[in-house]
Design a protein around this motif. Structure first.
Motif, PDB file in Angstrom:
ATOM      1  N   MET A  50       0.820  -1.203   0.000  1.00  0.00           N
ATOM      2  CA  MET A  50       0.000   0.000   0.000  1.00  0.00           C
ATOM      3  C   MET A  50       0.862   1.264   0.000  1.00  0.00           C
ATOM      4  O   MET A  50       0.547   2.242  -0.682  1.00  0.00           O
ATOM      5  CB  MET A  50      -0.943  -0.007   1.212  1.00  0.00           C
ATOM      6  CG  MET A  50      -2.071  -1.015   1.108  1.00  0.00           C
ATOM      7  SD  MET A  50      -3.097  -0.795  -0.387  1.00  0.00           S
ATOM      8  CE  MET A  50      -2.458  -2.104  -1.448  1.00  0.00           C
ATOM      9  N   VAL A  73      -8.175  -0.516   1.815  1.00  0.00           N
ATOM     10  CA  VAL A  73      -7.583  -1.855   1.936  1.00  0.00           C
ATOM     11  C   VAL A  73      -7.187  -2.116   3.385  1.00  0.00           C
ATOM     12  O   VAL A  73      -7.386  -3.220   3.917  1.00  0.00           O
ATOM     13  CB  VAL A  73      -6.364  -1.988   1.006  1.00  0.00           C
ATOM     14  CG1 VAL A  73      -5.655  -3.319   1.224  1.00  0.00           C
ATOM     15  CG2 VAL A  73      -6.794  -1.850  -0.450  1.00  0.00           C
ATOM     16  N   CYS A 132     -12.821 -10.291  -6.507  1.00  0.00           N
ATOM     17  CA  CYS A 132     -11.689  -9.380  -6.719  1.00  0.00           C
ATOM     18  C   CYS A 132     -10.887  -9.777  -7.954  1.00  0.00           C
ATOM     19  O   CYS A 132     -10.486  -8.916  -8.753  1.00  0.00           O
ATOM     20  CB  CYS A 132     -10.785  -9.358  -5.487  1.00  0.00           C
ATOM     21  SG  CYS A 132     -11.477  -8.505  -4.044  1.00  0.00           S
ATOM     22  N   LEU A 169     -12.050  -2.428  -2.585  1.00  0.00           N
ATOM     23  CA  LEU A 169     -10.768  -2.324  -1.888  1.00  0.00           C
ATOM     24  C   LEU A 169     -10.865  -2.835  -0.448  1.00  0.00           C
ATOM     25  O   LEU A 169      -9.901  -3.397   0.079  1.00  0.00           O
ATOM     26  CB  LEU A 169     -10.276  -0.881  -1.922  1.00  0.00           C
ATOM     27  CG  LEU A 169      -9.858  -0.405  -3.327  1.00  0.00           C
ATOM     28  CD1 LEU A 169      -9.651   1.100  -3.357  1.00  0.00           C
ATOM     29  CD2 LEU A 169      -8.608  -1.126  -3.796  1.00  0.00           C
ATOM     30  N   LEU A 223     -10.471  -6.372  -0.826  1.00  0.00           N
ATOM     31  CA  LEU A 223      -9.085  -6.701  -1.142  1.00  0.00           C
ATOM     32  C   LEU A 223      -8.267  -6.859   0.135  1.00  0.00           C
ATOM     33  O   LEU A 223      -7.452  -7.778   0.261  1.00  0.00           O
ATOM     34  CB  LEU A 223      -8.505  -5.586  -2.021  1.00  0.00           C
ATOM     35  CG  LEU A 223      -7.361  -5.939  -2.971  1.00  0.00           C
ATOM     36  CD1 LEU A 223      -7.782  -7.018  -3.960  1.00  0.00           C
ATOM     37  CD2 LEU A 223      -6.921  -4.688  -3.732  1.00  0.00           C
ATOM     38  N   GLY A 224      -8.484  -5.968   1.100  1.00  0.00           N
ATOM     39  CA  GLY A 224      -7.790  -6.088   2.375  1.00  0.00           C
ATOM     40  C   GLY A 224      -8.286  -7.266   3.187  1.00  0.00           C
ATOM     41  O   GLY A 224      -7.499  -7.985   3.814  1.00  0.00           O
ATOM     42  N   SER A 276      -6.804 -10.571   2.009  1.00  0.00           N
ATOM     43  CA  SER A 276      -5.340 -10.630   1.865  1.00  0.00           C
ATOM     44  C   SER A 276      -4.619 -11.021   3.145  1.00  0.00           C
ATOM     45  O   SER A 276      -3.395 -11.160   3.146  1.00  0.00           O
ATOM     46  CB  SER A 276      -4.794  -9.270   1.396  1.00  0.00           C
ATOM     47  OG  SER A 276      -5.231  -8.972   0.096  1.00  0.00           O
TER      48      SER A 276
END
Length: 442
Positions: free
Chosen positions: A83, A118, A385, A409, A412-413, A416
């Protein structure tokens, strides 16, 4: 004046609510995002463009400013590094004199403003996800109510004709009528947001705990999402919805009763689509049209941009949505129907390579399928995603659309990092140390 007041109220509400609960704070931002289109169309003011942005700033401040008691979060050092890299490069591009400063600042919004979302995704806990699910179900039902009203009365009573609604009035469905935007800025946003809500709604619905009325609310929210996709009549939304239906149907956590309920709900939506002419844009899907779109967006235009603008055309100069009052200030305006082409145009080849490297890291991340109560919803979000990254090759707005980019987003975080309390990944087997020849064992 009303638009400015809404900006202030949104920012303060998101800040104070977000201080108490991340899930509730995200819902405040989503309420602002859902209403953004209809508010901006009916409040022709400069400040109406910033209602969502300032609400999001309030949420970011509630989570990242000191003074808040932070909850434990999963290990995320690698994601943090990515990031910083993906936000740092556009900040460096801001210093280059490709575009006027105001245009570059707007372009910065389209390249990095949403990225801290994220880091919100990695902080999501079970109670946050449950709040989000119930709130999204209610918001989807509200959007559906507006969509039904627009189906019978048209969009004119809700969206006055003007610069903010020009695209909306030029977008028609298979029957020749305007596509339904519900309360969003256009039909494409409506469809995309509805699809993005499904992983959280479905994930909460399959949880083993929860009151029956809440399960019914979640199911109604999912039905509203799929009907909304059909109302919006966008081919991309239909592909994404069908993709999620397949992923959800293959889930191993559905009991016999829930499988029957899920099947009946899907059959009901499909039956409705087959008997409503305005919902039949799926008939226009064919391999040739998709192939032409990909060829035009990737093979030809992308390579032309790479040759002509290897270091980019500056932030805001490659397709990021620019307000109409700044559009005339863009130097050498170039647009391409590809998110990767847009990143190349605005961040140069270095920015594009950074994003490709991050996507590769995300794909090969091992923590997505760790078993916990939210495995089904998290797996659906992860596959979604991937699909959004793929669709970025033939469309723009992945990083700057309101509010779907924010939800994307956050997912996405969320997908992950390994969830707190989940079992650790099995370490790689290690060979025993070799014993030197002639050594004595004791």
């Amino acid at each position: 004046m009303l638009a400015l007041l809404l900006c202030i109220i949104g920012g303060l509400t998101a800040f104070f609510v977000g201080r108490r609960s991340l899930g509730a704070g995200i819902l405040v931002v989503l309420v602002s995002g859902y209403a953004y289109g209809i508010l901006r169309a009916n409040l022709p003011s400069l400040f109406s463009h910033f209602i969502f942005d300032l609400t999001l700033v309030g949420l970011f401040a509630s989570q990242f400013l000191p003074g808040r008691k932070n909850q434990p979060t999963p290990a995320h050092s690698s994601l943090n590094t990515w990031m910083w890299i993906l936000m740092g490069w556009p900040l460096l591009m801001l210093l280059l004199p490709f575009q006027p400063l105001l245009v570059s600042i707007v372009g910065l919004r389209g390249n990095m403003f949403f990225l801290p979302a994220v880091l919100l995704g990695i902080r999501l806990r079970d109670e946050d996800l449950r709040r989000m699910a119930f709130g999204l179900a209610i918001l989807n039902l509200i959007a559906l109510a507006f969509g039904v009203a627009e189906t019978f009365r048209g969009i004119e009573p809700f969206f006055p004709y003007g610069p903010m609604t020009l695209t909306m009035y030029n977008s028609i469905d298979s029957s020749g009528a305007s596509r339904i935007p519900a309360i969003f800025q256009n039909a494409h946003t409506y469809a995309s947001v509805m699809v993005l809500t499904v992983p959280v709604l479905f994930g909460a619905w399959v949880l083993p705990t929860g009151a029956r009325w809440r399960k019914m609310l979640l199911l109604a929210g999912m039905a509203a999402a799929f009907i909304g996709v059909l109302m919006a009549a966008t081919r991309q939304g239909m592909i994404m919805a069908a993709f999620l239906v397949v992923i959800a149907s293959l889930s191993g956590k559905l009991g016999a009763l829930k499988r029957v309920v899920w099947a009946v709900a899907i059959i009901a939506v499909v039956y409705s689509a087959m008997h409503n002419e305005r919902w039949q844009r799926y008939k226009e899907l064919d391999a040739e049209s998709v192939q032409d779109r990909v060829a035009g967006s990737v093979n030809r235009t992308f390579w032309e941009v790479l040759v002509d603008y290897p270091m980019g055309n500056g932030l805001g100069g490659g397709g990021t949505s620019i307000p109409y009052f700044l559009a005339s200030q863009v130097n050498r305006p170039v647009e391409v129907e590809s998110e990767y082409g847009r990143i190349l145009l605005e961040q140069g080849i270095i920015g594009l390579l950074l994003w490709i490297a991050f996507i590769v890291w995300f794909v090969f991340n091992r923590v997505t399928f760790v078993k916990d109560d939210w495995l089904t919803g998290r797996r659906m979000a992860w596959y979604l995603c991937l699909l959004i990254f793929a669709i970025g090759a033939i469309g723009i707005g992945t990083l700057s659309s309101v509010p779907n980019s924010f939800l994307f987003l956050v997912f996405l975080g969320w997908t992950s990092v390994r969830p707190l309390g989940a079992p650790a990944l099995a370490p790689s087997p290690m060979r025993p140390a070799a014993v030197p020849l002639g050594a004595r064992a004791y």
